[in-house]
Design a protein around this motif. Structure first.
Motif, PDB file in Angstrom:
ATOM      1  N   MET A  48      -4.312   5.180  -5.963  1.00 39.09           N
ATOM      2  CA  MET A  48      -2.920   4.983  -5.542  1.00 39.09           C
ATOM      3  C   MET A  48      -2.797   4.904  -4.027  1.00 39.09           C
ATOM      4  O   MET A  48      -1.883   4.267  -3.513  1.00 39.09           O
ATOM      5  CB  MET A  48      -2.029   6.102  -6.079  1.00 39.09           C
ATOM      6  N   LEU A  49      -3.703   5.555  -3.305  1.00 39.03           N
ATOM      7  CA  LEU A  49      -3.679   5.524  -1.839  1.00 39.03           C
ATOM      8  C   LEU A  49      -4.351   4.278  -1.268  1.00 39.03           C
ATOM      9  O   LEU A  49      -4.324   4.060  -0.068  1.00 39.03           O
ATOM     10  CB  LEU A  49      -4.346   6.781  -1.277  1.00 39.03           C
ATOM     11  N   TYR A  61      -5.744  12.886 -11.039  1.00 38.54           N
ATOM     12  CA  TYR A  61      -4.685  12.011 -11.522  1.00 38.54           C
ATOM     13  C   TYR A  61      -3.558  12.832 -12.119  1.00 38.54           C
ATOM     14  O   TYR A  61      -3.753  13.957 -12.573  1.00 38.54           O
ATOM     15  CB  TYR A  61      -5.230  11.006 -12.551  1.00 38.54           C
ATOM     16  N   LEU A  62      -2.357  12.261 -12.086  1.00 36.85           N
ATOM     17  CA  LEU A  62      -1.209  12.892 -12.706  1.00 36.85           C
ATOM     18  C   LEU A  62      -1.404  12.837 -14.210  1.00 36.85           C
ATOM     19  O   LEU A  62      -1.775  11.782 -14.753  1.00 36.85           O
ATOM     20  CB  LEU A  62       0.075  12.155 -12.299  1.00 36.85           C
ATOM     21  N   GLU A  63      -1.187  13.955 -14.879  1.00 33.40           N
ATOM     22  CA  GLU A  63      -1.322  13.989 -16.333  1.00 33.40           C
ATOM     23  C   GLU A  63      -0.469  12.895 -16.964  1.00 33.40           C
ATOM     24  O   GLU A  63       0.682  12.691 -16.582  1.00 33.40           O
ATOM     25  CB  GLU A  63      -0.895  15.359 -16.864  1.00 33.40           C
ATOM     26  N   ILE A  89       2.221   1.346  -9.141  1.00 33.10           N
ATOM     27  CA  ILE A  89       1.866   0.108  -9.832  1.00 33.10           C
ATOM     28  C   ILE A  89       0.902  -0.703  -8.967  1.00 33.10           C
ATOM     29  O   ILE A  89       0.946  -0.621  -7.744  1.00 33.10           O
ATOM     30  CB  ILE A  89       3.100  -0.749 -10.187  1.00 33.10           C
ATOM     31  N   PRO A  90       0.044  -1.499  -9.607  1.00 34.71           N
ATOM     32  CA  PRO A  90      -0.839  -2.364  -8.815  1.00 34.71           C
ATOM     33  C   PRO A  90      -0.029  -3.484  -8.173  1.00 34.71           C
ATOM     34  O   PRO A  90       0.913  -4.006  -8.778  1.00 34.71           O
ATOM     35  CB  PRO A  90      -1.831  -2.906  -9.846  1.00 34.71           C
ATOM     36  N   MET A  92       0.846  -1.184   0.000  1.00 33.44           N
ATOM     37  CA  MET A  92       0.000   0.000   0.000  1.00 33.44           C
ATOM     38  C   MET A  92       0.886   1.241   0.000  1.00 33.44           C
ATOM     39  O   MET A  92       1.828   1.357   0.770  1.00 33.44           O
ATOM     40  CB  MET A  92      -0.890   0.005   1.234  1.00 33.44           C
ATOM     41  N   ALA A  93       0.586   2.164  -0.866  1.00 30.55           N
ATOM     42  CA  ALA A  93       1.333   3.413  -0.930  1.00 30.55           C
ATOM     43  C   ALA A  93       0.811   4.368   0.145  1.00 30.55           C
ATOM     44  O   ALA A  93      -0.386   4.564   0.290  1.00 30.55           O
ATOM     45  CB  ALA A  93       1.188   4.047  -2.305  1.00 30.55           C
ATOM     46  N   SER A  94       1.715   4.927   0.899  1.00 29.89           N
ATOM     47  CA  SER A  94       1.338   5.879   1.944  1.00 29.89           C
ATOM     48  C   SER A  94       1.162   7.275   1.336  1.00 29.89           C
ATOM     49  O   SER A  94       1.598   7.539   0.206  1.00 29.89           O
ATOM     50  CB  SER A  94       2.426   5.925   3.012  1.00 29.89           C
TER      51      SER A  94
END
Length: 152
Positions: A72-73, A61-63, A91-92, A1-3
């Motif tokens: 992502m979170l 989202y990032l362009e 990434i997933p 998990m991305a913090s």
């Protein structure tokens, strides 16, 4: 998990290459300038982060990417270096990677002739470390010059 810290770092790196975040609800884009100030994120960056988090990152989202900041979170994503450019890449954790790196639409990237985007530098700490090393070096050269060598 991305913090949150990893996602903020991810965004800060891509902001340095001119990639904005597209905000939800047609609220435009966000590209803070400056990104860092006094060794931390700038007020402009914090304002951008707040604008993203108003919707919890939903539909932001990032362009050049299609996954939202909210996705992502989630526990289904992690941040890792891109194999092509070494920049942070979301990434997933499970399943195929169907998302290109945000660098895929930057024709001049990666560019090894340019400095890579980086994290903030705490100038005070950096100067303190330099001062400490100079002091240690000065003590070494002083003790060496006061030693007496036998005449041969």
């Amino acid at each position: 998990m991305a913090s949150q810290a990893q996602i903020r770092n991810f965004l800060a790196h891509w902001f340095q290459l001119g990639k904005p975040v597209v905000l939800a609800e047609n609220r435009g884009q966000c590209l803070p300038e400056p990104i860092y100030q006094n060794g931390d994120y700038s007020k402009s960056f914090e304002d951008c982060w707040h604008r993203i988090m108003v919707t919890g990152g939903q539909d932001c989202y990032l362009e050049g990417t299609s996954q939202s900041i909210a996705a992502m979170l989630s526990p289904a994503w992690e941040v890792t270096p891109c194999a092509r450019c070494d920049m942070p890449l979301a990434i997933p954790i499970a399943g195929p990677m169907n998302y290109p790196c945000p660098c895929s639409d930057l024709m001049s990237w990666p560019n090894t002739d340019m400095p890579m985007p980086r994290t903030a530098v705490d100038n005070r700490q950096h100067l303190s470390d330099l001062r400490q090393r100079l002091t240690e070096g000065n003590e070494w050269s002083t003790s060496e010059s006061t030693e007496s060598y036998p005449n041969g």
